[in-house]
Enzyme design. Structure first.
Site, PDB file in Angstrom:
ATOM      1  CE  LYS A   1      -7.724  -1.842  -0.861  1.00 40.33           C
ATOM      2  NZ  LYS A   1      -7.180  -2.884  -1.525  1.00 40.33           N
TER       3      LYS A   1
ATOM      4  CG  ASP B   1      -6.520  -5.751   0.930  1.00 37.74           C
ATOM      5  OD1 ASP B   1      -7.499  -6.026   0.644  1.00 37.74           O
ATOM      6  OD2 ASP B   1      -6.293  -4.256   0.798  1.00 37.74           O
TER       7      ASP B   1
HETATM    8  P1  ATR Z   1      -4.497   0.177  -3.622  1.00 36.57           P
HETATM    9  O1  ATR Z   1      -4.838   0.949  -2.410  1.00 36.57           O
HETATM   10  O2  ATR Z   1      -5.772  -0.632  -4.070  1.00 36.57           O
HETATM   11  O3  ATR Z   1      -3.507  -0.659  -3.668  1.00 36.57           O
HETATM   12  P2  ATR Z   1      -3.171   2.515  -4.818  1.00 36.57           P
HETATM   13  O4  ATR Z   1      -2.459   2.701  -3.349  1.00 36.57           O
HETATM   14  O5  ATR Z   1      -3.832   3.608  -5.752  1.00 36.57           O
HETATM   15  O6  ATR Z   1      -4.408   1.276  -4.586  1.00 36.57           O
HETATM   16  O7  ATR Z   1      -2.201   1.823  -5.556  1.00 36.57           O
HETATM   17  C1  ATR Z   1      -2.227   1.560  -6.911  1.00 36.57           C
HETATM   18  C2  ATR Z   1      -0.818   0.897  -7.261  1.00 36.57           C
HETATM   19  O8  ATR Z   1      -0.896   0.908  -8.644  1.00 36.57           O
HETATM   20  C3  ATR Z   1       0.354   1.690  -7.113  1.00 36.57           C
HETATM   21  O9  ATR Z   1       1.412   1.181  -7.002  1.00 36.57           O
HETATM   22  C4  ATR Z   1       0.286   2.489  -8.417  1.00 36.57           C
HETATM   23  O10 ATR Z   1       1.735   2.937  -8.669  1.00 36.57           O
HETATM   24  P3  ATR Z   1       2.263   4.433  -8.023  1.00 36.57           P
HETATM   25  O11 ATR Z   1       2.608   4.162  -6.670  1.00 36.57           O
HETATM   26  O12 ATR Z   1       3.349   4.831  -8.985  1.00 36.57           O
HETATM   27  O13 ATR Z   1       1.278   5.490  -7.999  1.00 36.57           O
HETATM   28  C5  ATR Z   1       0.105   1.645  -9.426  1.00 36.57           C
HETATM   29  N1  ATR Z   1      -0.396   2.276 -10.594  1.00 36.57           N
HETATM   30  C6  ATR Z   1      -1.507   2.612 -10.849  1.00 36.57           C
HETATM   31  N2  ATR Z   1      -1.670   2.990 -12.107  1.00 36.57           N
HETATM   32  C7  ATR Z   1      -0.591   2.927 -12.777  1.00 36.57           C
HETATM   33  C8  ATR Z   1      -0.127   2.730 -13.953  1.00 36.57           C
HETATM   34  N3  ATR Z   1      -0.892   3.497 -14.828  1.00 36.57           N
HETATM   35  N4  ATR Z   1       1.227   2.357 -14.466  1.00 36.57           N
HETATM   36  C9  ATR Z   1       2.012   1.964 -13.321  1.00 36.57           C
HETATM   37  N5  ATR Z   1       1.494   1.624 -12.137  1.00 36.57           N
HETATM   38  C10 ATR Z   1       0.429   2.438 -11.792  1.00 36.57           C
END
Ligand code: ATR
Length: 274
Positions: free
Chosen positions: A71, A107
């Site tokens: 995104k 969203d």
């Molecule tokens: P989207 O655009 O759908 O919101 P994104 O921008 O990739 O997807 O965001 C994913 C979110 O999930 C983020 O807050 C990410 O945390 P980070 O900012 O630290 O990357 C969180 N996230 C994804 N995998 C994770 C994991 N294994 N543990 C904790 N948080 C996770």
């Protein structure tokens, strides 16, 4: 409706996308309004994102949704983005317009509408938000615009949480935003905007935070009951998954593409069947 030489292509890009209900929802809606179009899932590996837009131009794709984790990363490859998406630096809907590839974010509004439809009110409420990615930003900003009194953000990367708080403080200086959730607060809403739980195994937050929150929301809809929601159920808390948010953000995306009212009941019926 038969697929023929004039069928238009729409789709969703992300990684993973096999869990997505959007292809079924949008294809049913296109058929209902008799638009000769299909909507397909495209699982894009990280290093290929740049090539996607040029391939889509070549294939004359008319529009697409963007999901985890692109995104934010899709923005440099678009020609123009809406003021809302610009503010958020997050795009979930793209149209092949006369100005080129144009990005929007549906969203935040989709989330707010889906919760209001259940009769909930946000004004003056305290929110614990998990995540600081594209979805979290869109939802946090929409909640701030709904005049919630508190948003506390918890994210794996604290740096990203603080960046989001900075943006919120800049746009809404009168509200209380913080990156330090507290166990001594009673939150009205706990909202999971991370992808943690999509595997059906992991929970994005310590149990104590569920105990101090009144209403638990997960924007994940597949699985329909994530470990977070299962815990909420065990603790007899009201909870909601992301299916109604999917519907409302999808309605807004559909209207951007088709420039006509979305057949809400048709889209809802398909999602209820999945
Ligand atoms: P989207 O655009 O759908 O919101 P994104 O921008 O990739 O997807 O965001 C994913 C979110 O999930 C983020 O807050 C990410 O945390 P980070 O900012 O630290 O990357 C969180 N996230 C994804 N995998 C994770 C994991 N294994 N543990 C904790 N948080 C996770």
């Amino acid at each position: 409706m038969l697929i023929n030489g004039n069928t238009q292509i729409y789709g969703i890009i992300g990684h993973p996308v096999s869990h997505s209900f959007s292809p079924a929802m949008h294809t049913a809606a296109f058929q209902f309004i008799k638009k000769n179009a299909v909507y397909l899932p495209f699982d894009i590996p990280d290093e290929k994102l740049k090539e996607v837009i040029s391939s889509f131009s070549l294939l004359n794709v008319q529009g697409f949704n963007v999901t985890v984790p692109y995104k934010e990363r899709i923005i440099p490859y678009l020609d123009i983005i809406s003021p809302e998406a610009e503010k958020l630096q997050s795009v979930n809907t793209v149209i092949n317009s006369c100005e080129g590839w144009k990005g929007y974010s549906t969203d935040g509004l989709g989330f707010v509408r889906s919760i209001k439809e259940k009769g909930a009110v946000f004004k003056g409420k305290k929110v614990l938000l998990l995540g600081a990615g594209g979805s979290a930003k869109a939802i946090a900003l929409a909640l701030a615009e709904e005049k919630v009194s508190v948003i506390h953000i918890k994210n794996r990367s604290t740096e990203k949480a603080y960046k989001l708080i900075e943006l919120l403080r800049l746009l809404h200086p009168e509200q209380n935003f913080s990156g330090s959730p507290s166990l001594s607060i009673k939150y009205d809403f706990l909202i999971n905007c991370t992808s943690v739980g999509m595997d059906g195994k992991s929970c994005p937050v310590e149990e104590e935070f569920i105990d101090i929150s009144a209403f638990i929301i997960d924007i994940i809809y597949n699985p329909s009951k994530t470990p977070l929601l299962k815990l909420a159920e065990t603790k007899r808390k009201p909870f909601l998954n992301g299916l109604s948010m999917l519907l409302y953000q999808g309605i807004l995306a559909f209207e951007i593409w088709s420039k006509q009212e979305a057949p809400i009941e048709v889209m809802k019926k398909i999602l209820d069947k999945m």
